[in-house]
Motif scaffolding. Structure first.
Motif, PDB file in Angstrom:
ATOM      1  N   GLU A 374       0.875  -1.172   0.000  1.00 26.73           N
ATOM      2  CA  GLU A 374       0.000   0.000   0.000  1.00 26.73           C
ATOM      3  C   GLU A 374       0.915   1.225   0.000  1.00 26.73           C
ATOM      4  OE1 GLU A 374      -1.862   0.715   3.882  1.00 26.73           O
ATOM      5  OE2 GLU A 374      -0.591  -0.887   4.641  1.00 26.73           O
ATOM      6  N   PRO A 375       0.342   2.390  -0.258  1.00 22.86           N
ATOM      7  CA  PRO A 375       1.196   3.575  -0.217  1.00 22.86           C
ATOM      8  C   PRO A 375       1.769   3.751   1.193  1.00 22.86           C
ATOM      9  CG  PRO A 375      -0.922   4.071  -1.256  1.00 22.86           C
ATOM     10  CD  PRO A 375      -1.039   2.701  -0.664  1.00 22.86           C
ATOM     11  N   ILE A 376       3.029   4.075   1.290  1.00 17.76           N
ATOM     12  CA  ILE A 376       3.602   4.330   2.614  1.00 17.76           C
ATOM     13  C   ILE A 376       3.496   5.832   2.876  1.00 17.76           C
ATOM     14  CG2 ILE A 376       5.981   4.283   1.654  1.00 17.76           C
ATOM     15  CD1 ILE A 376       6.896   3.344   4.483  1.00 17.76           C
ATOM     16  N   VAL A 396      13.350   0.965  -0.331  1.00 18.92           N
ATOM     17  CA  VAL A 396      12.745   0.719  -1.633  1.00 18.92           C
ATOM     18  C   VAL A 396      11.246   0.550  -1.453  1.00 18.92           C
ATOM     19  CG1 VAL A 396      14.793  -0.102  -2.833  1.00 18.92           C
ATOM     20  CG2 VAL A 396      13.460  -1.755  -1.550  1.00 18.92           C
ATOM     21  N   ASP A 397      10.521   1.544  -1.962  1.00 19.30           N
ATOM     22  CA  ASP A 397       9.055   1.528  -1.910  1.00 19.30           C
ATOM     23  C   ASP A 397       8.618   0.851  -3.199  1.00 19.30           C
ATOM     24  OD1 ASP A 397       6.348   2.040  -1.913  1.00 19.30           O
ATOM     25  OD2 ASP A 397       6.539   4.204  -1.657  1.00 19.30           O
ATOM     26  N   THR A 398       8.270  -0.430  -3.087  1.00 17.95           N
ATOM     27  CA  THR A 398       8.062  -1.257  -4.277  1.00 17.95           C
ATOM     28  C   THR A 398       6.586  -1.373  -4.614  1.00 17.95           C
ATOM     29  OG1 THR A 398       7.884  -3.305  -2.984  1.00 17.95           O
ATOM     30  CG2 THR A 398      10.097  -2.638  -3.651  1.00 17.95           C
ATOM     31  N   TRP A 399       6.216  -0.882  -5.781  1.00 15.94           N
ATOM     32  CA  TRP A 399       4.814  -1.016  -6.209  1.00 15.94           C
ATOM     33  C   TRP A 399       4.670  -2.190  -7.158  1.00 15.94           C
ATOM     34  CZ3 TRP A 399       2.741  -1.216 -11.084  1.00 15.94           C
ATOM     35  CH2 TRP A 399       1.340  -1.354 -11.115  1.00 15.94           C
ATOM     36  N   TRP A 400       3.722  -3.037  -6.874  1.00 14.72           N
ATOM     37  CA  TRP A 400       3.371  -4.146  -7.784  1.00 14.72           C
ATOM     38  C   TRP A 400       2.103  -4.803  -7.314  1.00 14.72           C
ATOM     39  CZ3 TRP A 400       4.734  -9.561  -6.425  1.00 14.72           C
ATOM     40  CH2 TRP A 400       5.309  -9.678  -5.161  1.00 14.72           C
ATOM     41  N   GLN A 401       1.718  -5.916  -7.931  1.00 16.70           N
ATOM     42  CA  GLN A 401       0.423  -6.549  -7.665  1.00 16.70           C
ATOM     43  C   GLN A 401       0.505  -8.061  -7.839  1.00 16.70           C
ATOM     44  OE1 GLN A 401      -1.538  -4.461 -11.079  1.00 16.70           O
ATOM     45  NE2 GLN A 401      -2.765  -3.494  -9.476  1.00 16.70           N
ATOM     46  N   THR A 402      -0.484  -8.759  -7.278  1.00 18.42           N
ATOM     47  CA  THR A 402      -0.584 -10.208  -7.499  1.00 18.42           C
ATOM     48  C   THR A 402      -0.518 -10.490  -9.004  1.00 18.42           C
ATOM     49  OG1 THR A 402      -2.012 -10.353  -5.567  1.00 18.42           O
ATOM     50  CG2 THR A 402      -2.047 -12.233  -7.070  1.00 18.42           C
ATOM     51  N   GLU A 403      -1.198  -9.652  -9.766  1.00 17.32           N
ATOM     52  CA  GLU A 403      -1.292  -9.845 -11.207  1.00 17.32           C
ATOM     53  C   GLU A 403       0.042  -9.627 -11.918  1.00 17.32           C
ATOM     54  OE1 GLU A 403      -3.115  -8.054  -9.220  1.00 17.32           O
ATOM     55  OE2 GLU A 403      -5.237  -8.046  -9.773  1.00 17.32           O
ATOM     56  N   GLY A 486      -5.820  -0.649 -11.952  1.00 12.85           N
ATOM     57  CA  GLY A 486      -6.782  -0.353 -10.883  1.00 12.85           C
ATOM     58  C   GLY A 486      -6.267   0.679  -9.904  1.00 12.85           C
ATOM     59  N   ASP A 487      -5.045   1.159 -10.109  1.00 19.19           N
ATOM     60  CA  ASP A 487      -4.469   2.170  -9.219  1.00 19.19           C
ATOM     61  C   ASP A 487      -4.410   3.538  -9.896  1.00 19.19           C
ATOM     62  OD1 ASP A 487      -3.797   0.777  -6.820  1.00 19.19           O
ATOM     63  OD2 ASP A 487      -2.150  -0.189  -7.868  1.00 19.19           O
ATOM     64  N   GLY A 488      -4.436   4.576  -9.068  1.00 19.07           N
ATOM     65  CA  GLY A 488      -4.164   5.918  -9.543  1.00 19.07           C
ATOM     66  C   GLY A 488      -2.706   6.263  -9.212  1.00 19.07           C
ATOM     67  N   GLY A 501      -3.300   5.247  -4.834  1.00 20.03           N
ATOM     68  CA  GLY A 501      -4.261   4.308  -4.240  1.00 20.03           C
ATOM     69  C   GLY A 501      -5.227   3.756  -5.270  1.00 20.03           C
ATOM     70  N   ARG A 502      -6.089   2.861  -4.812  1.00 14.80           N
ATOM     71  CA  ARG A 502      -7.007   2.180  -5.714  1.00 14.80           C
ATOM     72  C   ARG A 502      -8.052   3.158  -6.259  1.00 14.80           C
ATOM     73  NH1 ARG A 502      -5.350  -2.782  -7.217  1.00 14.80           N
ATOM     74  NH2 ARG A 502      -7.416  -2.851  -8.127  1.00 14.80           N
ATOM     75  N   VAL A 503      -8.425   2.950  -7.498  1.00  9.31           N
ATOM     76  CA  VAL A 503      -9.501   3.760  -8.065  1.00  9.31           C
ATOM     77  C   VAL A 503     -10.722   2.889  -8.351  1.00  9.31           C
ATOM     78  CG1 VAL A 503      -7.985   5.516  -9.048  1.00  9.31           C
ATOM     79  CG2 VAL A 503      -8.550   3.498 -10.409  1.00  9.31           C
ATOM     80  N   HIS A 512      -3.949  -5.848   3.067  1.00  6.14           N
ATOM     81  CA  HIS A 512      -4.707  -6.911   2.391  1.00  6.14           C
ATOM     82  C   HIS A 512      -5.747  -6.304   1.468  1.00  6.14           C
ATOM     83  CE1 HIS A 512      -3.837  -9.239   6.300  1.00  6.14           C
ATOM     84  NE2 HIS A 512      -2.854  -9.363   5.458  1.00  6.14           N
ATOM     85  N   ASN A 513      -5.795  -6.791   0.256  1.00  6.31           N
ATOM     86  CA  ASN A 513      -6.789  -6.296  -0.694  1.00  6.31           C
ATOM     87  C   ASN A 513      -8.150  -6.886  -0.378  1.00  6.31           C
ATOM     88  OD1 ASN A 513      -4.552  -5.381  -1.890  1.00  6.31           O
ATOM     89  ND2 ASN A 513      -4.933  -6.265  -3.894  1.00  6.31           N
ATOM     90  N   LEU A 514      -9.121  -6.040  -0.200  1.00  4.31           N
ATOM     91  CA  LEU A 514     -10.471  -6.538   0.059  1.00  4.31           C
ATOM     92  C   LEU A 514     -11.415  -5.915  -0.954  1.00  4.31           C
ATOM     93  CD1 LEU A 514     -10.432  -6.149   3.949  1.00  4.31           C
ATOM     94  CD2 LEU A 514     -10.183  -8.268   2.655  1.00  4.31           C
TER      95      LEU A 514
HETATM   96  C1  WTA Z   1      -1.193  -1.622  -3.629  1.00  2.00           C
HETATM   97  C2  WTA Z   1       0.945  -6.746  -3.383  1.00  2.00           C
HETATM   98  C3  WTA Z   1       1.344   1.945  -3.140  1.00  2.00           C
HETATM   99  C4  WTA Z   1      -1.728  -1.175  -4.965  1.00  2.00           C
HETATM  100  C5  WTA Z   1       2.354  -6.851  -3.967  1.00  2.00           C
HETATM  101  C6  WTA Z   1      -1.779  -2.467  -5.737  1.00  2.00           C
HETATM  102  C7  WTA Z   1       0.907  -0.297  -3.365  1.00  2.00           C
HETATM  103  C8  WTA Z   1      -2.181  -3.456  -4.693  1.00  2.00           C
HETATM  104  C9  WTA Z   1       2.282  -0.590  -3.229  1.00  2.00           C
HETATM  105  C10 WTA Z   1      -1.757  -4.861  -5.015  1.00  2.00           C
HETATM  106  C11 WTA Z   1       3.184   0.499  -3.037  1.00  2.00           C
HETATM  107  C12 WTA Z   1       1.181  -2.435  -3.533  1.00  2.00           C
HETATM  108  N1  WTA Z   1       2.666   1.734  -3.002  1.00  2.00           N
HETATM  109  N2  WTA Z   1       0.452   0.959  -3.319  1.00  2.00           N
HETATM  110  N3  WTA Z   1       4.493   0.328  -2.880  1.00  2.00           N
HETATM  111  N4  WTA Z   1       2.414  -1.932  -3.347  1.00  2.00           N
HETATM  112  N5  WTA Z   1       0.261  -1.460  -3.528  1.00  2.00           N
HETATM  113  O1  WTA Z   1      -2.149  -7.837  -5.198  1.00  2.00           O
HETATM  114  O2  WTA Z   1      -3.021  -0.636  -4.778  1.00  2.00           O
HETATM  115  O3  WTA Z   1      -1.760  -7.818  -2.687  1.00  2.00           O
HETATM  116  O4  WTA Z   1      -2.688  -2.441  -6.806  1.00  2.00           O
HETATM  117  O5  WTA Z   1       0.034  -7.231  -4.304  1.00  2.00           O
HETATM  118  O6  WTA Z   1      -1.528  -2.994  -3.502  1.00  2.00           O
HETATM  119  O7  WTA Z   1      -1.908  -5.701  -3.905  1.00  2.00           O
HETATM  120  P1  WTA Z   1      -1.497  -7.228  -4.008  1.00  2.00           P
END
Ligand code: WTA
Length: 635
Positions: A374-376, A396-403, A486-488, A501-503, A512-514
């Motif tokens: 999530e955003p820190i 390292v503020d790592t952005w990524w997703q399950t997908e 799905g993010d902005g 964050g999520r849009v 946790h994604n809900l």
């Molecule tokens: C959010 C987790 C901001 C985002 C690896 C994404 C983040 C969702 C960050 C995926 C970050 C994950 N900064 N937001 N560094 N990392 N997110 O599938 O909204 O559990 O789409 O994967 O978490 O969550 P997931």
């Protein structure tokens, strides 16, 4: 210059440009030089985002476990692969070497085979954070079975839905799990789930807590005695690069979870390459990611990415608050951890406690800190930087997703200058785009919009299990020829990305994604409930918490609202899990709706966040009067 290990900013830009100009050539070189393949590919990349269809390394053959285990045996056989730190600090840590891990994975693979599991079969893994969890993943991968790990905090109903969605034939679980001073009985959750899972033929049970459990004759077996009999060698199944490696479920905007399918070749290449660079991993390091293997972070950055690099990866069974709030730092000191990867929600929870819990320990081994999920927020970033990193370890503020399978936007430590709350620059090979409301790409800097990716990367999910149409509709229909996250996000003056964050209808609570839909479905099943809407509101530890607006049918005699709130949360706990419980429940007589009957969540979000100064134009609503009422009684 080695493209595999980036050490300077100019090098990053050079390699990035190369990866965008000639993606096929670039990934071919990385794949060729750093992995072992049984057969090379016929074609590096084929893609069409309209269908969508993406293949990487088509025609290649490999087994990911040969890359994670066998190839290290001659050079790193006695090196610790898995370092298991138990929940109870008095219990000894286990150092499992590459040789031992290889043997144990082969043994479990042989057990799976003997129990009738073969290539392509789905195996559900519902285990706590004990070594058998990592071993079970790898054992499946060894024989080409597709693992589907379900986080061991999900309820029996959620577990059953996931087992049935992909027709698993086996469940691997344990008698119980330790979480701080609590013991959870996992086996009885599995038993309850299996009442509605006719496809399950076998259940293998790891002994962890010694809880008394009931064993279903014929179906259930203790794993330990089977392992003891099993040979320590098991030929790896030869897999096509595009064969599925695993399924992992993520919430979506409808009730049904989405089983994201990841494949063998591309996933391996990308998770290994990102791990090496984003953690600047070196041979003697001890890397620790605190996530649970039940989530993608654990799959990619506890198991596959680190092991593919021959790293020592810590697996922690416990929680940050047990026996006290110094536990993380005690473990860092004890194992001389060099890279530490955690979630903002954990940082915020620890930042609330006395600094003494951090200062008590020697954290001088730390080189790199990571954040994910999530955003820190700025405050948490500084606390982490000042107190854990002592201003010397880049975050390292790592952005990524399950997908996405692997990290997509992140600084490279000691390479990319960091800025609090910014995930900074796209990783090598990743081509982000920001889109406006009309579907136009926003070029240039200082813009904000919806985050898309416009070119395939090796570890992207290939489909949703059993529902390719949904895969298309969810990710590839909003913008032509682009994957929609799905993010902005915004891109600042220097081109750094900040994820806002999520849009969509996904709310991130404690990382946790809900999805709101499954929670609303669960509430609406309560006999007293007519309709409900869930929104998120800011919470200083969880990031977001859930606020439910609930319309009741008539309240019968003897039913008070407090009891109803409890029952609603109880129902959510049973159907989804305690992570989805609501913090606040407000009973309302109506929900603000558009004339076409859509709930105006935007208004509810503002009310829940106590930000009602500008609700926008509500006169077009079907029932503007209800807004007043909801505001007056807001919690
Ligand atoms: C959010 C987790 C901001 C985002 C690896 C994404 C983040 C969702 C960050 C995926 C970050 C994950 N900064 N937001 N560094 N990392 N997110 O599938 O909204 O559990 O789409 O994967 O978490 O969550 P997931």
């Amino acid at each position: 210059m080695s493209n595999y290990h980036i050490k300077h900013l100019e090098e990053y830009f050079q390699v990035y440009r190369k990866s965008v100009r000639n993606p096929e050539g670039f990934w071919e070189e990385i794949a060729e030089e750093h992995f072992s393949w049984r057969k090379k590919w016929d074609r590096v990349l084929r893609w069409d985002f309209k269908k969508p269809e993406v293949t990487w390394f088509e025609g290649a053959q490999l087994n990911i476990t040969e890359n994670c285990l066998d190839r290290h045996l001659s050079t790193r056989g006695d090196k610790t692969a898995l370092l298991f730190e138990p929940n109870d600090p008095k219990e000894e840590a286990q150092h499992i070497t590459y040789r031992e891990l290889h043997g144990r994975v082969c043994q479990m693979a042989n057990v799976l085979k003997a129990q009738g599991v073969g290539k392509g079969d789905r195996v559900c893994i519902y285990l706590p954070m004990i070594p058998e969890l990592a071993i079970a993943l790898l054992a499946c991968a060894r024989i080409g079975a597709i693992h589907s790990v379900v986080f061991a905090g999900f309820s029996s109903i959620a577990l059953a839905t996931r087992i049935n969605d992909c027709d698993c034939k086996m469940v691997i679980t344990s008698d119980g799990s330790y979480r701080g001073n609590k013991t959870l009985d996992l086996k009885s959750i599995v038993d309850a789930a299996l009442e509605s899972c006719p496809g399950i033929e076998k259940v293998l049970v790891v002994q962890r807590t010694g809880n008394a459990v009931s064993m279903h004759p014929k179906r259930d077996q203790w794993l330990e005695p089977l392992l003891e009999e099993a040979p320590q060698l098991c030929e790896a199944e030869i897999m096509d690069a595009e064969d599925p490696l695993f399924i992992l479920y993520t919430s979506g905007s409808t009730g049904k979870p989405k089983g994201m399918v990841h494949t063998c070749g591309g996933y391996m290449v990308y998770t290994a390459y990102t791990f090496k660079n984003i953690f600047q991993y070196r041979e003697e390091d001890v890397y620790w990611c605190t996530a649970d293997i039940g989530w993608i972070t654990g799959h990619s950055y506890i198991v596959y990415g680190p092991l593919a690099n021959g790293a020592t990866t810590v697996m922690f069974e416990g929680v940050p608050s047990y026996p006290d709030f110094g536990r993380f730092w005690e473990v860092v000191q004890k194992h001389r951890v060099t890279q530490f990867y955690t979630a903002p929600t954990a940082i915020r929870a620890l930042a609330k406690e006395s600094l003494e819990f951090v200062e008590r320990y020697d954290l001088s081994s730390l080189k790199v800190l990571g954040s994910v999920g999530e955003p820190i927020n700025e405050e948490a970033w500084h606390w982490y930087n000042n107190n854990v990193g002592r201003k010397q370890s880049p975050i390292v503020d790592t952005w990524w997703q399950t997908e996405t399978g692997g990290i997509m936007i992140s600084p490279i430590p000691f390479v990319t200058p960091t800025t609090p709350t910014y995930a900074t620059l796209p990783f090598i090979g990743i081509q982000p785009a920001l889109m406006d409301e009309e579907g136009q790409e926003l070029t240039g800097n200082q813009v904000s919009g919806r985050l898309c990716i416009k070119f395939p990367w090796p570890s992207m999910a290939r489909t949703i299990w059993g529902d390719h149409q949904r895969y298309h509709d969810t990710y590839f229909s909003a913008y032509e020829n682009k994957y929609f996250t799905g993010d902005g996000a915004l891109r600042d003056a220097v081109g750094y990305y900040r994820i806002t964050g999520r849009v969509d209808d996904v709310i991130i609570v404690s990382g946790h994604n809900l999805g709101t839909a499954p929670i609303e479905d669960s509430i609406n099943e309560h006999p007293a409930v007519a309709e409900s809407a869930i929104v998120g509101f800011p919470h200083d530890i969880k990031g977001n918490a859930l606020y439910g607006f609930v319309i009741l049918k008539e309240i019968g005699e003897g039913r008070n609202r407090e009891n109803l709130s409890k029952e609603i949360n109880q129902q959510i706990t049973e159907q989804i899990g305690p992570i989805a419980k609501l913090d606040k429940i407000q009973f309302v007589s109506g929900l603000p709706k558009t004339r076409s009957g859509k709930i105006m969540r935007r208004i509810l979000r503002k009310i829940a966040s106590k930000d009602t100064s500008n609700l926008g134009d509500i006169s077009t609503l079907l029932n503007p009067e209800v807004v007043e009422e909801i505001m007056e009684n807001a919690l």
